[in-house]
Design a protein around this motif. Structure first.
Motif, PDB file in Angstrom:
ATOM      1  N   ALA A   1       0.830  -1.211   0.000  1.00 56.53           N
ATOM      2  CA  ALA A   1       0.000   0.000   0.000  1.00 56.53           C
ATOM      3  C   ALA A   1       0.862   1.257   0.000  1.00 56.53           C
ATOM      4  CB  ALA A   1      -0.929  -0.012   1.208  1.00 56.53           C
ATOM      5  N   HIS A   2       1.930   1.261   0.790  1.00 56.51           N
ATOM      6  CA  HIS A   2       2.806   2.437   0.863  1.00 56.51           C
ATOM      7  C   HIS A   2       3.466   2.713  -0.483  1.00 56.51           C
ATOM      8  CE1 HIS A   2       5.727   5.304   2.506  1.00 56.51           C
ATOM      9  NE2 HIS A   2       6.637   4.671   1.773  1.00 56.51           N
ATOM     10  N   LEU A   3       4.046   1.686  -1.090  1.00 57.49           N
ATOM     11  CA  LEU A   3       4.770   1.883  -2.341  1.00 57.49           C
ATOM     12  C   LEU A   3       3.836   2.169  -3.510  1.00 57.49           C
ATOM     13  CD1 LEU A   3       7.425  -0.945  -1.905  1.00 57.49           C
ATOM     14  CD2 LEU A   3       7.863   1.520  -1.852  1.00 57.49           C
ATOM     15  N   ALA A   4       2.625   1.608  -3.471  1.00 60.21           N
ATOM     16  CA  ALA A   4       1.670   1.855  -4.562  1.00 60.21           C
ATOM     17  C   ALA A   4       1.232   3.313  -4.609  1.00 60.21           C
ATOM     18  CB  ALA A   4       0.456   0.939  -4.413  1.00 60.21           C
ATOM     19  N   ALA A   5       1.341   4.002  -3.493  1.00 62.43           N
ATOM     20  CA  ALA A   5       0.968   5.415  -3.455  1.00 62.43           C
ATOM     21  C   ALA A   5       2.042   6.320  -4.062  1.00 62.43           C
ATOM     22  CB  ALA A   5       0.684   5.834  -2.010  1.00 62.43           C
ATOM     23  N   ILE A   6       3.195   5.767  -4.378  1.00 65.11           N
ATOM     24  CA  ILE A   6       4.288   6.532  -4.977  1.00 65.11           C
ATOM     25  C   ILE A   6       4.232   6.364  -6.489  1.00 65.11           C
ATOM     26  CG2 ILE A   6       6.799   6.818  -5.111  1.00 65.11           C
ATOM     27  CD1 ILE A   6       6.984   5.510  -2.336  1.00 65.11           C
ATOM     28  N   ASP A   7       4.269   7.458  -7.226  1.00 68.20           N
ATOM     29  CA  ASP A   7       4.295   7.403  -8.683  1.00 68.20           C
ATOM     30  C   ASP A   7       5.679   6.927  -9.115  1.00 68.20           C
ATOM     31  OD1 ASP A   7       3.382   7.764 -11.311  1.00 68.20           O
ATOM     32  OD2 ASP A   7       4.218   9.795 -11.398  1.00 68.20           O
ATOM     33  N   ARG A   8       5.746   5.718  -9.714  1.00 70.62           N
ATOM     34  CA  ARG A   8       7.031   5.061  -9.917  1.00 70.62           C
ATOM     35  C   ARG A   8       7.298   4.663 -11.372  1.00 70.62           C
ATOM     36  NH1 ARG A   8       4.204   1.945  -7.224  1.00 70.62           N
ATOM     37  NH2 ARG A   8       4.894   0.066  -8.294  1.00 70.62           N
ATOM     38  N   PRO A   9       7.193   5.562 -12.331  1.00 73.63           N
ATOM     39  CA  PRO A   9       7.623   5.187 -13.684  1.00 73.63           C
ATOM     40  C   PRO A   9       9.097   4.788 -13.675  1.00 73.63           C
ATOM     41  CG  PRO A   9       6.545   7.348 -13.664  1.00 73.63           C
ATOM     42  CD  PRO A   9       6.788   6.978 -12.248  1.00 73.63           C
ATOM     43  N   SER A  10       9.498   4.049 -14.672  1.00 76.91           N
ATOM     44  CA  SER A  10      10.899   3.640 -14.768  1.00 76.91           C
ATOM     45  C   SER A  10      11.818   4.861 -14.796  1.00 76.91           C
ATOM     46  CB  SER A  10      11.111   2.811 -16.037  1.00 76.91           C
ATOM     47  OG  SER A  10      10.298   1.664 -16.035  1.00 76.91           O
ATOM     48  N   ALA A  11      12.933   4.752 -14.068  1.00 77.91           N
ATOM     49  CA  ALA A  11      13.970   5.786 -14.072  1.00 77.91           C
ATOM     50  C   ALA A  11      13.409   7.166 -13.721  1.00 77.91           C
ATOM     51  CB  ALA A  11      14.682   5.824 -15.421  1.00 77.91           C
ATOM     52  N   SER A  12      12.628   7.207 -12.655  1.00 82.56           N
ATOM     53  CA  SER A  12      11.988   8.444 -12.213  1.00 82.56           C
ATOM     54  C   SER A  12      12.350   8.731 -10.760  1.00 82.56           C
ATOM     55  CB  SER A  12      10.467   8.314 -12.336  1.00 82.56           C
ATOM     56  OG  SER A  12       9.976   7.381 -11.371  1.00 82.56           O
ATOM     57  N   PRO A  13      12.095   9.955 -10.289  1.00 85.02           N
ATOM     58  CA  PRO A  13      12.310  10.237  -8.860  1.00 85.02           C
ATOM     59  C   PRO A  13      11.496   9.313  -7.957  1.00 85.02           C
ATOM     60  CG  PRO A  13      12.093  12.286 -10.078  1.00 85.02           C
ATOM     61  CD  PRO A  13      11.760  11.189 -11.051  1.00 85.02           C
ATOM     62  N   GLY A  14      10.292   8.945  -8.382  1.00 82.96           N
ATOM     63  CA  GLY A  14       9.498   8.027  -7.584  1.00 82.96           C
ATOM     64  C   GLY A  14      10.115   6.652  -7.501  1.00 82.96           C
TER      65      GLY A  14
END
Length: 407
Positions: A12-25
């Protein structure tokens, strides 16, 4: 059953972070995962690598070039335009084949920009042991696109159920992408207007599809692949509570997997020289939050590559001994980090999960949220991976059945 609520919280915690490849997220997620693994007694670090960070340009640009060349050859008939279309089509087909098959990624590395990506590498188990088991997942998230619409397979199941029942492979999504430029080249060089037109249509259609995907946001990626990350955290917890001897365990979470395994390519370049094939096993854990846990027989977007049967049997035996249901017999026409280790010659297994339609839940779609994860399957994945580690550790001490020890 151990209390694994912390794994649900992690997803749940990590899913709330916008995580495209090679991104700040992606970087934020990597740092959080490394910190959590350290809390479970692992020696964890974040390794910065380089990646392009997507697949829509590495595939879309060659496809568009081939489509444009094919179109020009039809609108401006003559030998020069056909020769040009043949050369461009062949170049584009070669670039696409390399990219989708876990190759050297020469097109993106030579012609496209790169930026930082981040891998997490943690060490646990018996760190002085001669033999190593690598568990690999990934923490970046995919862009969605109409290509991945989840309503297609239910319609097939409703109106053509026999088609799904007979198939043991997922749809070959990348076959038309390669076929477009290849047909442009073949049609141009043979003078076949029909092949040239078909290739041009496929190539331009592929380019438009990738442009649409590139314009979309990243999905939450809870199932794909925070469930794999949760499995790494679960294994770390299990080995902290019940240490094993005789086996070094690496817990690796890659970045830019959704950019066609760029993080795993970087991990391989950095670490494979110090990981002998004869003393290293690799288990890829990718998308284990669908209803049914599955052990892939093979994978590959164009060429199907089989995982080695001895290691698959060891995994299956570990599942049976642990009371974990594990589906066999499926092959995926896509690619995971496991493909890179498999091509490098390591005994490798790929553990995923599927719906009744034989595909992962919410694949590359905005509904891939923490609420839609089957946490029971994630718990089974943790149990299975811990059992694999213990079985390999025991095999190294000569205490398991010959079939497992020979993996």
């Amino acid at each position: 059953m151990p209390d694994r609520r912390h794994l649900r919280d992690a997803i749940a915690h990590l899913a709330a972070i916008d995580r495209p490849s090679a991104s700040p997220g992606e970087r934020e997620a990597a740092q959080w995962i490394a910190a959590r693994l350290s809390e479970f007694g692992c020696s964890a670090r974040v390794e910065q690598e380089r990646a392009h960070g997507g697949y829509w340009f590495p595939l879309g640009v060659p496809a568009a070039l081939a489509g444009a060349a094919g179109l020009a050859a039809q609108l401006l008939p003559g030998r020069p335009s056909r020769v040009a279309a043949g050369a461009v089509g062949a170049f584009a087909a070669a670039a696409i084949y390399d990219d989708v098959s876990g190759g050297s990624l020469w097109f993106r590395r030579r012609f496209l920009p790169s930026r930082p990506t981040w891998n997490v590498v943690a060490e646990t188990g018996d760190v002085d042991a001669e033999r190593t088991l690598v568990f690999v997942a990934h923490h970046d998230a995919a862009h969605w696109g109409v290509l991945f619409h989840p309503g297609v397979l239910p319609l097939v199941a409703r109106y053509a159920p026999g088609l799904l029942e007979r198939s043991d492979t997922s749809p070959p999504l990348m076959a038309p992408v390669f076929a477009g430029p290849a047909l442009v080249a073949l049609g141009a060089l043979t003078g076949s207007r029909r092949l040239l037109a078909a290739g041009t249509t496929l190539a331009l259609g592929s380019a438009a599809t990738f442009a649409e995907i590139g314009s979309r946001d990243a999905v939450p990626g809870a199932n794909d692949n925070l469930t794999g990350v949760a499995t790494l955290l679960g294994v770390a917890t299990e080995l902290a509570e019940r240490p094993l001897s005789g086996l070094r365990v690496l817990l690796v979470s890659t970045g830019s997997e959704e950019a066609f395994m760029e993080g795993m390519h970087a991990f391989a370049a950095r670490h494979f020289p110090s990981l002998p094939q004869e003393s290293t096993h690799v288990v890829c854990v990718d998308t284990v939050g669908s209803p049914e846990l599955a052990l892939l027989e093979g994978e590959g977007m164009l060429k199907m590559r089989e995982y080695p049967e001895p290691f698959k049997q060891l995994v299956a035996d570990a599942a049976a001994d642990s009371g974990v249901h594990l589906r066999r017999g499926l092959r995926f026409r896509n690619a995971t980090d496991g493909l890179i280790a498999l091509k490098a010659g390591y005994p490798t297994a790929m553990i995923g999960s599927v719906t009744p339609n034989k595909v992962p839940s919410n694949y590359h779609w905005p509904t891939d949220t923490a609420e839609n994860v089957d946490h029971g399957t994630v718990d089974d994945a943790v149990t299975l991976c811990a059992a694999i580690a213990r079985r390999l550790a025991a095999a190294n001490d000569g205490h398991t059945a010959p079939s497992a020890a020979s993996a």
